[in-house]
Design an enzyme around this catalytic site. Structure first.
Site, PDB file in Angstrom:
ATOM      1  N   THR A  12      37.270  44.700  27.439  1.00 33.61           N
ATOM      2  CA  THR A  12      36.975  43.596  26.687  1.00 33.61           C
ATOM      3  C   THR A  12      35.884  43.826  25.590  1.00 33.61           C
ATOM      4  OG1 THR A  12      37.204  42.378  28.617  1.00 33.61           O
ATOM      5  CG2 THR A  12      35.460  41.361  27.115  1.00 33.61           C
ATOM      6  N   TYR A  26      41.224  35.564  25.637  1.00 33.60           N
ATOM      7  CA  TYR A  26      41.150  36.665  24.682  1.00 33.60           C
ATOM      8  C   TYR A  26      41.958  37.855  25.106  1.00 33.60           C
ATOM      9  CZ  TYR A  26      38.466  39.083  28.227  1.00 33.60           C
ATOM     10  OH  TYR A  26      37.789  39.795  29.276  1.00 33.60           O
ATOM     11  N   SER A  58      41.240  47.628  31.308  1.00 29.59           N
ATOM     12  CA  SER A  58      41.043  48.480  32.388  1.00 29.59           C
ATOM     13  C   SER A  58      41.495  48.192  33.716  1.00 29.59           C
ATOM     14  CB  SER A  58      39.824  49.004  32.327  1.00 29.59           C
ATOM     15  OG  SER A  58      39.143  48.230  33.313  1.00 29.59           O
ATOM     16  N   THR A  91      35.545  46.532  32.183  1.00 31.75           N
ATOM     17  CA  THR A  91      34.469  46.319  33.130  1.00 31.75           C
ATOM     18  C   THR A  91      35.423  46.400  34.563  1.00 31.75           C
ATOM     19  OG1 THR A  91      34.769  43.811  33.062  1.00 31.75           O
ATOM     20  CG2 THR A  91      32.900  44.988  32.103  1.00 31.75           C
ATOM     21  N   ASP A  92      36.537  46.043  34.547  1.00 26.98           N
ATOM     22  CA  ASP A  92      37.360  45.861  35.862  1.00 26.98           C
ATOM     23  C   ASP A  92      37.534  46.991  36.850  1.00 26.98           C
ATOM     24  OD1 ASP A  92      37.546  43.021  35.357  1.00 26.98           O
ATOM     25  OD2 ASP A  92      39.615  43.473  34.240  1.00 26.98           O
ATOM     26  N   LYS A 165      31.190  46.636  39.962  1.00 30.95           N
ATOM     27  CA  LYS A 165      31.236  45.024  39.309  1.00 30.95           C
ATOM     28  C   LYS A 165      30.824  44.021  40.382  1.00 30.95           C
ATOM     29  CE  LYS A 165      33.845  42.353  36.216  1.00 30.95           C
ATOM     30  NZ  LYS A 165      35.292  42.252  35.403  1.00 30.95           N
ATOM     31  N   GLU A 289      29.223  56.234  66.759  1.00 25.19           N
ATOM     32  CA  GLU A 289      29.765  57.286  67.673  1.00 25.19           C
ATOM     33  C   GLU A 289      31.028  56.850  68.134  1.00 25.19           C
ATOM     34  OE1 GLU A 289      26.428  58.584  70.160  1.00 25.19           O
ATOM     35  OE2 GLU A 289      28.021  59.225  71.761  1.00 25.19           O
TER      36      GLU A 289
HETATM   37  N1  ASP Z   1      40.126  43.111  31.797  1.00 18.08           N
HETATM   38  C1  ASP Z   1      39.004  43.641  31.302  1.00 18.08           C
HETATM   39  C2  ASP Z   1      39.114  45.171  31.337  1.00 18.08           C
HETATM   40  O1  ASP Z   1      38.636  45.478  32.442  1.00 18.08           O
HETATM   41  C3  ASP Z   1      37.924  43.064  31.489  1.00 18.08           C
HETATM   42  C4  ASP Z   1      36.467  43.694  30.780  1.00 18.08           C
HETATM   43  O2  ASP Z   1      36.493  44.696  30.203  1.00 18.08           O
HETATM   44  O3  ASP Z   1      35.351  42.979  31.026  1.00 18.08           O
HETATM   45  O4  ASP Z   1      39.669  45.852  30.385  1.00 18.08           O
END
Ligand code: ASP
Length: 315
Positions: A12, A26, A58, A91-92, A165, A289
């Site tokens: 992102t 987006y 990602s 972020t993913d 995350k 245990e």
């Molecule tokens: N879907 C995006 C990614 O992981 C989300 C992000 O970057 O916030 O590339």
């Protein structure tokens, strides 16, 4: 001159949307890392170089991309004129990449992963500040002799071994499963220590990335979890190649539905290594245990999957 090399991988942070008011609408991984850096005059005062390693959302991270990233990291970390690396990531799956790299690097230089929750075209885009903070953290960490993998997001510096995350849209989306950040970076870019030292890196070396990874899948425990998914995985493995490991995202402290437990006994008999993590966000799973399956500590299920792959590779 000590350089920071910024590796672009998409995400992102490199995303664009047509309508700045619809920030959720987006596409990730549209702008190159060179374009992002060029658009940030604040970065120009720092000695940076950019390398585009990938251009993906990602969510589509793969072993092959980790191999590409690993090759570039090896090359750049070996350079005497490079003091640290920044990786612009999505972020993913940031927590998976961060954990994997934490296990591999030797910790002599800082490797700082950063990302963004808003695309570059959003009015409140967080990518520029995160990228600037990440470069500053790389330089300051190198100056202090700190090394290893950390993530820098929304003013927090998080251990690569623990970062995760925790929120699907908030700008303040990451934490370390309840552990304190290593440091905080204020809006002026000033560093505030929260802990005395950074965690030691795994130092396994890069060789695991040259191997074909063993197949490890994640299965959740939940109401009505009668083992159907485990049986399906075993049947599929029978036809299409071996299943080597299963990470269970258990309830609470890593407990499993009795239906799953019965099916897992069959999996173990087929040579599958089973580990237990939790679907609960914080606290993790400690060993008890008489445990039938290894407890994954504070790792998320996704990080535990990486850990089990490395374990099966002999790391
Ligand atoms: N879907 C995006 C990614 O992981 C989300 C992000 O970057 O916030 O590339």
């Amino acid at each position: 001159m000590q350089n920071v090399v910024i590796l672009g991988t998409g995400g992102t942070i490199a995303g664009t949307g047509a309508d700045p008011d619809r920030v959720w609408d987006y596409r990730a991984g549209q702008l190159s890392i060179a374009q992002l850096v060029k658009a940030m005059p604040d970065l120009a005062v720092y000695p940076t170089e950019v390398v585009q390693v990938a251009q993906v959302d990602s969510k589509d991270m793969s072993w092959q991309l980790w191999q590409d990233m690993g090759r570039e990291l090896q090359r750049q970390l070996a350079r005497d004129d490079v003091s640290g690396i920044v990786i612009a990531h999505g972020t993913d799956t940031l927590e998976e990449t961060a954990y994997l790299l934490h296990r591999l690097v030797d910790g002599r230089k800082p490797v700082v992963i950063t990302a963004a929750m808003r695309p570059a075209t959003a009015p409140d885009a967080d990518g520029p500040r995160n990228l600037l903070d990440a470069v500053r953290v790389a330089l300051e960490a190198a100056r202090r002799g700190l090394g290893g993998v950390v993530a820098v997001m929304h003013g927090g510096v998080w251990a690569g071994s623990q970062v995760r995350k925790m929120h699907s849209w908030s700008l303040d989306a990451f934490d370390a499963g309840g552990q304190a950040p290593l440091a905080l970076i204020d809006a002026q870019g000033q560093w505030h220590d929260e802990v005395a030292s950074w965690p030691a890196s795994g130092n396994a070396g890069w060789w695991p990335l040259n191997l074909t990874p063993p197949r490890v899948e994640i299965i959740h425990s939940h109401a009505d979890a009668d083992g159907w998914m485990v049986d399906a995985a075993l049947a599929h493995a029978h036809e299409h190649g071996p299943l080597k490991g299963l990470v269970m995202a258990g309830t609470g402290h890593g407990t499993l539905h009795k239906g799953l437990e019965a099916a897992l006994a069959k999996a173990v008999a087929h040579g599958v290594t089973v580990w237990r993590s939790s679907r609960v966000a914080r606290g993790g799973v400690q060993s008890r245990e008489g445990d039938a399956f290894v407890a994954c500590g504070e790792l998320t299920a996704a990080q535990a999957r990486v850990a089990l792959m490395l374990y099966l590779m002999g790391v």
